[in-house]
Write an enzyme that holds these catalytic residues in place. Structure first.
Site, PDB file in Angstrom:
ATOM      1  N   THR A  16       0.818  -1.219   0.000  1.00 63.11           N
ATOM      2  CA  THR A  16       0.000   0.000   0.000  1.00 63.11           C
ATOM      3  C   THR A  16       0.849   1.265   0.000  1.00 63.11           C
ATOM      4  OG1 THR A  16      -0.182  -0.049   2.422  1.00 63.11           O
ATOM      5  CG2 THR A  16      -1.943  -1.121   1.153  1.00 63.11           C
ATOM      6  N   TYR A 154      15.543  -7.372  13.262  1.00 62.30           N
ATOM      7  CA  TYR A 154      15.188  -7.110  11.869  1.00 62.30           C
ATOM      8  C   TYR A 154      16.231  -7.723  10.936  1.00 62.30           C
ATOM      9  CZ  TYR A 154      14.670  -4.413   7.518  1.00 62.30           C
ATOM     10  OH  TYR A 154      14.533  -4.046   6.207  1.00 62.30           O
TER      11      TYR A 154
END
Length: 264
Positions: A16, A154
């Site tokens: 998005t 991460y």
């Protein structure tokens, strides 16, 4: 160059905004049919509308799913049983001291950053092999190689993506299917821009100064010495998604601005 993407169907997770949105736009411009994904139905609808406005005549739609929720992923796969191109882009990041990263944090990062691509690839790869054509692309990070001390959780998940991608590529021998990983460097996505704006406020400085300090202190090896644009990353992804890239398989391809000091 005609990338021969007309008529191909692509699914991009987490698209998005940012890199995923940029990839979607370029694939649409090349004539592919694109299905994007996001967690929020409202944001997803807005992104689909923006793509239709930016690429007139684009064949684009969206499917909402949260990759931390297996039930919504199963519903997505039922709604979209087959694709030609899979871009595993969904991911999260959060700077956090190692000693403060809880077990729950680690599990959440692996659920979203690693298992999302595993679940999608497990579903779509056999179908690609059956028709002897397909592209699976993992969007990893230069942090997979240069584990960042400020967000070890991460970096670890991004390293895992490299192993999964290479392992899946081994399953594609003598076929028209390829599996590759893209390693972007620091990129000017909405998430990164917002993070730098917040840093600027907390440090009573400007976003531009925060970016300059980031490259001086945390990514001094960067040859670009600026954030890459999402378009610069999407350029490489679009090529790898195309039939033109048929001899590139099992590769980890950097678009990192030279952050990684390696000759290969």
């Amino acid at each position: 160059m005609d990338l021969q993407l007309t008529g191909k169907t692509a699914f991009i997770s987490g698209a998005t905004q940012g890199i995923g949105f940029g990839i979607a736009k370029q694939l649409l411009e090349e004539g592919a049919k694109v299905i994007i994904n996001g967690r929020s139905r409202e944001k997803l609808a807005a992104a689909v509308q923006r793509l239709k406005e930016q690429v007139p005549g684009a064949q684009v739609s969206g499917i909402a799913a949260d990759f931390a929720d297996v039930a919504t992923v199963d519903a997505l796969l039922a709604e979209l049983p087959e694709v030609d191109i899979l871009v595993n882009n969904a991911g999260i990041f959060e700077p956090k001291p190692f000693t403060e990263i809880t077990d729950a944090d680690w599990l959440h990062f692996f659920e979203v950053n690693v298992l999302s691509g595993i679940r999608l690839s497990r579903h779509y790869l056999p179908k690609m092999l059956a028709k002897n054509w397909g592209r699976i692309i993992f969007i990893s990070s230069e942090s997979a190689i240069n584990i960042p001390e400020e967000m070890i959780q991460y970096g670890t998940t991004k390293t895992a993506q490299l192993a999964i991608s290479r392992g899946l590529a081994e399953l594609t021998k003598r076929t028209g299917v390829t599996v590759n990983t893209i390693l972007p460097g620091p990129t000017s996505s909405e998430g990164v821009d917002e993070f730098m704006k917040q840093m600027a406020v907390s440090e009573h400085t400007t976003k531009e100064q925060v970016e300059e300090d980031f490259f001086k202190k945390l990514r001094p090896t960067s040859l670009l010495q600026r954030l890459a644009t999402v378009e610069e990353v999407a350029n490489l992804v679009t090529y790898i998604a195309s039939p033109r890239s048929s001899a590139t398989n099992g590769a980890a391809l950097r678009v990192d601005g030279g952050v990684v000091k390696s000759i290969i």
